[in-house]
Design a protein around this motif. Structure first.
Motif, PDB file in Angstrom:
ATOM      1  N   LYS A 115       0.828  -1.209   0.000  1.00 42.16           N
ATOM      2  CA  LYS A 115       0.000   0.000   0.000  1.00 42.16           C
ATOM      3  C   LYS A 115       0.861   1.257   0.000  1.00 42.16           C
ATOM      4  CE  LYS A 115      -1.996   0.741   3.931  1.00 42.16           C
ATOM      5  NZ  LYS A 115      -1.182   1.852   4.482  1.00 42.16           N
ATOM      6  N   ARG A 116       1.828   1.321   0.901  1.00 47.88           N
ATOM      7  CA  ARG A 116       2.679   2.511   0.996  1.00 47.88           C
ATOM      8  C   ARG A 116       3.552   2.669  -0.237  1.00 47.88           C
ATOM      9  NH1 ARG A 116       3.396   4.320   6.352  1.00 47.88           N
ATOM     10  NH2 ARG A 116       1.319   4.385   7.276  1.00 47.88           N
ATOM     11  N   ASN A 117       4.019   1.580  -0.803  1.00 45.37           N
ATOM     12  CA  ASN A 117       4.847   1.669  -2.003  1.00 45.37           C
ATOM     13  C   ASN A 117       4.043   2.188  -3.190  1.00 45.37           C
ATOM     14  OD1 ASN A 117       7.805   0.581  -1.990  1.00 45.37           O
ATOM     15  ND2 ASN A 117       6.715  -0.711  -0.528  1.00 45.37           N
ATOM     16  N   ILE A 118       2.827   1.702  -3.359  1.00 45.85           N
ATOM     17  CA  ILE A 118       2.015   2.138  -4.489  1.00 45.85           C
ATOM     18  C   ILE A 118       1.677   3.619  -4.377  1.00 45.85           C
ATOM     19  CG2 ILE A 118      -0.291   1.937  -5.524  1.00 45.85           C
ATOM     20  CD1 ILE A 118      -0.124  -1.057  -5.146  1.00 45.85           C
ATOM     21  N   SER A 119       1.410   4.092  -3.170  1.00 47.85           N
ATOM     22  CA  SER A 119       0.965   5.476  -2.996  1.00 47.85           C
ATOM     23  C   SER A 119       2.106   6.481  -2.935  1.00 47.85           C
ATOM     24  CB  SER A 119       0.136   5.587  -1.706  1.00 47.85           C
ATOM     25  OG  SER A 119       0.944   5.338  -0.563  1.00 47.85           O
ATOM     26  N   SER A 120       3.350   6.012  -2.842  1.00 46.87           N
ATOM     27  CA  SER A 120       4.468   6.898  -2.502  1.00 46.87           C
ATOM     28  C   SER A 120       4.713   8.018  -3.504  1.00 46.87           C
ATOM     29  CB  SER A 120       5.752   6.069  -2.323  1.00 46.87           C
ATOM     30  OG  SER A 120       6.079   5.379  -3.518  1.00 46.87           O
ATOM     31  N   ALA A 121       4.458   7.781  -4.800  1.00 42.22           N
ATOM     32  CA  ALA A 121       4.715   8.827  -5.797  1.00 42.22           C
ATOM     33  C   ALA A 121       3.498   9.707  -6.051  1.00 42.22           C
ATOM     34  CB  ALA A 121       5.177   8.207  -7.115  1.00 42.22           C
ATOM     35  N   GLY A 122       2.340   9.310  -5.511  1.00 41.45           N
ATOM     36  CA  GLY A 122       1.120  10.065  -5.769  1.00 41.45           C
ATOM     37  C   GLY A 122       0.399  10.500  -4.519  1.00 41.45           C
ATOM     38  N   LEU A 123       1.151  10.801  -3.468  1.00 42.01           N
ATOM     39  CA  LEU A 123       0.522  11.168  -2.197  1.00 42.01           C
ATOM     40  C   LEU A 123      -0.296  12.447  -2.308  1.00 42.01           C
ATOM     41  CD1 LEU A 123       3.359  10.308   0.354  1.00 42.01           C
ATOM     42  CD2 LEU A 123       1.224   9.079  -0.008  1.00 42.01           C
ATOM     43  N   GLY A 124       0.090  13.324  -3.238  1.00 43.58           N
ATOM     44  CA  GLY A 124      -0.657  14.563  -3.411  1.00 43.58           C
ATOM     45  C   GLY A 124      -2.105  14.319  -3.792  1.00 43.58           C
ATOM     46  N   SER A 161      -2.653  -9.481   0.916  1.00 46.18           N
ATOM     47  CA  SER A 161      -3.326  -8.190   0.986  1.00 46.18           C
ATOM     48  C   SER A 161      -2.324  -7.087   0.669  1.00 46.18           C
ATOM     49  CB  SER A 161      -3.922  -7.954   2.381  1.00 46.18           C
ATOM     50  OG  SER A 161      -2.915  -7.584   3.308  1.00 46.18           O
ATOM     51  N   VAL A 162      -2.808  -5.847   0.568  1.00 49.50           N
ATOM     52  CA  VAL A 162      -1.919  -4.722   0.292  1.00 49.50           C
ATOM     53  C   VAL A 162      -1.086  -4.360   1.513  1.00 49.50           C
ATOM     54  CG1 VAL A 162      -3.351  -3.771  -1.528  1.00 49.50           C
ATOM     55  CG2 VAL A 162      -3.739  -3.043   0.842  1.00 49.50           C
ATOM     56  N   ARG A 163      -1.332  -5.008   2.622  1.00 52.59           N
ATOM     57  CA  ARG A 163      -0.504  -4.797   3.816  1.00 52.59           C
ATOM     58  C   ARG A 163       0.687  -5.756   3.866  1.00 52.59           C
ATOM     59  NH1 ARG A 163      -2.806  -1.199   7.131  1.00 52.59           N
ATOM     60  NH2 ARG A 163      -5.049  -0.818   6.959  1.00 52.59           N
ATOM     61  N   SER A 164       0.810  -6.609   2.856  1.00 54.44           N
ATOM     62  CA  SER A 164       1.949  -7.533   2.798  1.00 54.44           C
ATOM     63  C   SER A 164       3.229  -6.749   2.535  1.00 54.44           C
ATOM     64  CB  SER A 164       1.736  -8.557   1.679  1.00 54.44           C
ATOM     65  OG  SER A 164       0.564  -9.312   1.899  1.00 54.44           O
ATOM     66  N   ILE A 165       4.332  -7.202   3.130  1.00 56.00           N
ATOM     67  CA  ILE A 165       5.616  -6.528   2.972  1.00 56.00           C
ATOM     68  C   ILE A 165       6.132  -6.744   1.551  1.00 56.00           C
ATOM     69  CG2 ILE A 165       7.998  -6.377   3.791  1.00 56.00           C
ATOM     70  CD1 ILE A 165       5.864  -5.288   5.714  1.00 56.00           C
ATOM     71  N   GLU A 189      -8.662   6.007   1.566  1.00 54.54           N
ATOM     72  CA  GLU A 189      -8.525   6.145   0.119  1.00 54.54           C
ATOM     73  C   GLU A 189      -7.243   5.493  -0.370  1.00 54.54           C
ATOM     74  OE1 GLU A 189      -8.663   9.605  -3.361  1.00 54.54           O
ATOM     75  OE2 GLU A 189      -8.931  10.144  -1.247  1.00 54.54           O
ATOM     76  N   GLU A 190      -6.162   5.642   0.428  1.00 55.92           N
ATOM     77  CA  GLU A 190      -4.885   5.011   0.080  1.00 55.92           C
ATOM     78  C   GLU A 190      -5.055   3.502  -0.018  1.00 55.92           C
ATOM     79  OE1 GLU A 190      -0.283   5.262   1.719  1.00 55.92           O
ATOM     80  OE2 GLU A 190      -1.920   5.140   3.167  1.00 55.92           O
ATOM     81  N   HIS A 191      -5.771   2.919   0.932  1.00 54.31           N
ATOM     82  CA  HIS A 191      -5.999   1.474   0.941  1.00 54.31           C
ATOM     83  C   HIS A 191      -6.845   1.055  -0.250  1.00 54.31           C
ATOM     84  CE1 HIS A 191      -7.576  -2.456   2.251  1.00 54.31           C
ATOM     85  NE2 HIS A 191      -6.491  -2.537   3.004  1.00 54.31           N
ATOM     86  N   GLN A 192      -7.890   1.830  -0.564  1.00 53.59           N
ATOM     87  CA  GLN A 192      -8.764   1.510  -1.691  1.00 53.59           C
ATOM     88  C   GLN A 192      -8.007   1.561  -3.016  1.00 53.59           C
ATOM     89  OE1 GLN A 192     -12.055   4.219  -1.435  1.00 53.59           O
ATOM     90  NE2 GLN A 192     -12.801   3.387   0.509  1.00 53.59           N
ATOM     91  N   VAL A 193      -7.175   2.602  -3.182  1.00 50.11           N
ATOM     92  CA  VAL A 193      -6.397   2.740  -4.416  1.00 50.11           C
ATOM     93  C   VAL A 193      -5.418   1.574  -4.570  1.00 50.11           C
ATOM     94  CG1 VAL A 193      -4.588   4.100  -5.532  1.00 50.11           C
ATOM     95  CG2 VAL A 193      -6.613   5.237  -4.628  1.00 50.11           C
ATOM     96  N   ALA A 194      -4.715   1.237  -3.495  1.00 52.14           N
ATOM     97  CA  ALA A 194      -3.750   0.136  -3.551  1.00 52.14           C
ATOM     98  C   ALA A 194      -4.445  -1.184  -3.856  1.00 52.14           C
ATOM     99  CB  ALA A 194      -2.987   0.043  -2.241  1.00 52.14           C
ATOM    100  N   THR A 195      -5.601  -1.393  -3.255  1.00 47.27           N
ATOM    101  CA  THR A 195      -6.355  -2.627  -3.502  1.00 47.27           C
ATOM    102  C   THR A 195      -6.806  -2.701  -4.956  1.00 47.27           C
ATOM    103  OG1 THR A 195      -7.132  -2.666  -1.206  1.00 47.27           O
ATOM    104  CG2 THR A 195      -8.359  -3.975  -2.795  1.00 47.27           C
TER     105      THR A 195
END
Length: 505
Positions: A358-367, A397-401, A379-385
């Motif tokens: 989740k954090r990796n996917i959102s890292s470039a688009g946090l804005g 899940s998107v919480r996997s390392i 929203e971050e979780h929904q987008v990553a999913t």
């Protein structure tokens, strides 16, 4: 005669069964290849064998040279002559070659390291692996190919009987790869048994005596190389016929979106050295463009210098986006202008391996996911999913390392991160490096889909068949200069190689 027999090996991680009743037989003095898609369990099986995963953390039995084994650590397996060389080399860059070879296994006298004896023994080992370097040379002065040979010399110092190599040529150029494969043949003649994990089927066909194929954590095939074809190997790996390695695609090329003019880049470390020399290239919407070049031609340097000047100094030239010149002085500028860059080294520069998907996917688009400086975690979780589903990222899940994912799934996370920024131009640097044929097909399908959405895509690849099968148009780069440009219909490996070895445009 069989030297290694593994039976009913089962290894489970939380939420994932990585291996299930796997069996493996390796004959003495052979080169045995293990093939499979990313996530099939190849590296896990070898970590079980070498004691990285100790006895008790898995079920099943290991028999080596006729005796039952229960290794509790790597040292245990090394005492029996089993040595593993991981894909990420385990060398200390600041230490010398000799110090690395005997690290943890020092040659001492009277409680002190005997440096004369150490350097002399290291020199002999270097001779055996064909490395013409002084034992006192720091490892950080060596290229990746030579570092791989140092790892093998280190294994030989431990009286290796079974040498395991995990993707040994993944980061090597053609000449270094050929040297390494030749060395494996020499070791075979000297009685050393080798197990090699590789995605490069042509290398497996050239060097291996027999092949075991894993799929979804199970052994699905085992046969001598004399009975193998690339088609049979691929079919066993992916569970289906993959007669065409590239998905069909009819391009719809639109308007020009990016133009690079007279782009010149100097080395940040070598004064006066020109790395990219007056390069010119054009990208259109809906087009997949390739960039071919030999090692050191300046492909990555060109891409990184355009992407927010993340490489080089004394950069000159123009970048024109949608008909207007843009200034890309930083990564933030590049993203703001709709340009994204997927690095060739996803583990070092593309991902935070200790953080979750989740954090990796959102890292470039946090804005896009924040308000008043706070990230909306729902929203971050929904987008990553959403991206996990769309990109078929295989994880609980998107919480996997992220670091626990296979190479192919890690690459999908990197792509998701940059697709989230909704770029107009997507630069992909070695997008399928270290990825199996099944995962490559998925990545190619994603690239085609992005092109169909109107994005301009620049693909940098060392594999000419990949560029020929994927790209609509290909530029060739030699010594920092664009030396040729060919459409897909007119392109061939021979023609591209002529351009790639050309002195000047």
């Amino acid at each position: 005669m069989t030297i290694l027999r593994m039976r009913d090996i089962t290894k489970t991680f939380p939420g994932v069964k990585a291996l299930e009743d796997v069996h493996l037989d390796v004959r003495r003095g052979e080169i045995h290849a293990i093939c499979g898609e990313n996530g099939a369990g190849k590296s896990t099986l070898m970590k079980v064998l070498s004691g990285v995963y100790p006895h008790g953390s898995y079920s099943g039995s290991i028999e080596f040279d006729g005796a039952e084994c229960a290794f509790s650590s790597i040292r245990d397996s090394e005492r029996r002559g089993i040595v593993i060389i991981h894909q990420e080399l385990a060398l200390c860059p600041q230490l010398s070659i000799a110090e690395n070879i005997f690290l943890g296994n020092e040659l001492s006298s009277g409680g002190l390291i005997d440096w004369n004896r150490t350097n002399h023994a290291a020199a002999e080992l270097l001779r055996r692996v064909g490395l013409d370097e002084l034992p006192v040379t720091p490892v950080n002065e060596l290229g990746v190919g030579k570092q791989q040979l140092v790892e093998i010399a280190k294994a030989l110092s431990k009286s290796v009987r079974l040498l395991i190599l995990d993707e040994p040529t993944a980061a090597l150029n053609d000449s270094d790869s050929e040297h390494l494969l030749g060395l494996l043949r020499q070791l075979r003649e000297q009685g050393v048994t080798c197990v090699i994990i590789s995605h490069k089927l042509n290398e497996i066909m050239a060097v291996a005596d027999s092949i075991t194929i894993l799929r979804d954590g199970r052994t699905v095939a085992d046969f001598p190389t004399t009975e193998a074809t690339e088609g049979r190997i691929i079919s066993a790996m992916v569970g289906r016929d993959l007669s065409d390695r590239f998905p069909p695609h009819v391009p719809t090329v639109g308007a020009e979106v990016l133009r690079i003019e007279d782009w010149t880049v100097h080395s940040p470390t070598q004064t006066g050295r020109v790395v990219v020399d007056h390069a010119n290239l054009v990208l259109h919407r809906g087009e997949i463009v390739g960039l071919a070049g030999l090692m050191g031609a300046g492909r990555t340097e060109l891409a990184m210098s355009v992407f927010g000047r993340t490489y080089g100094k004394d950069i000159s030239g123009r970048v024109v986006k949608d008909g207007k010149e843009v200034r890309l002085r930083s990564v933030r500028d590049a993203i703001a202008n709709g340009i994204a860059y997927v690095t060739e080294d996803r583990k070092r520069y593309g991902l935070n391996l200790i953080d979750d998907i989740k954090r990796n996917i959102s890292s470039a688009g946090l804005g896009q996911l924040s308000s008043r400086g706070w990230v909306n975690e729902n929203e971050e979780h929904q987008v990553a999913t959403k991206y996990q589903r769309q990109m078929n990222i295989k994880a609980p899940s998107v919480r996997s390392i992220t670091g626990k994912l296979s190479g192919g799934n890690q690459q999908k996370v990197v792509l998701s991160k940059w697709i989230l920024t909704d770029p107009d131009v997507l630069i992909l640097d070695e997008p399928t490096r270290g990825i199996d044929v099944g995962a490559k097909y998925e990545i190619y399908t994603i690239i085609n889909r992005l092109a169909d959405e109107g994005k301009a895509i620049l693909v940098i690849s060392s594999e000419l068949p990949e560029l020929l099968g994927l790209c609509d148009r290909i530029y060739a780069l030699s010594r920092g200069r664009i030396t040729g440009e060919v459409d897909r219909a007119e392109a061939s490996q021979e023609r591209l190689m002529q351009y790639m070895t050309k002195e000047s445009a």
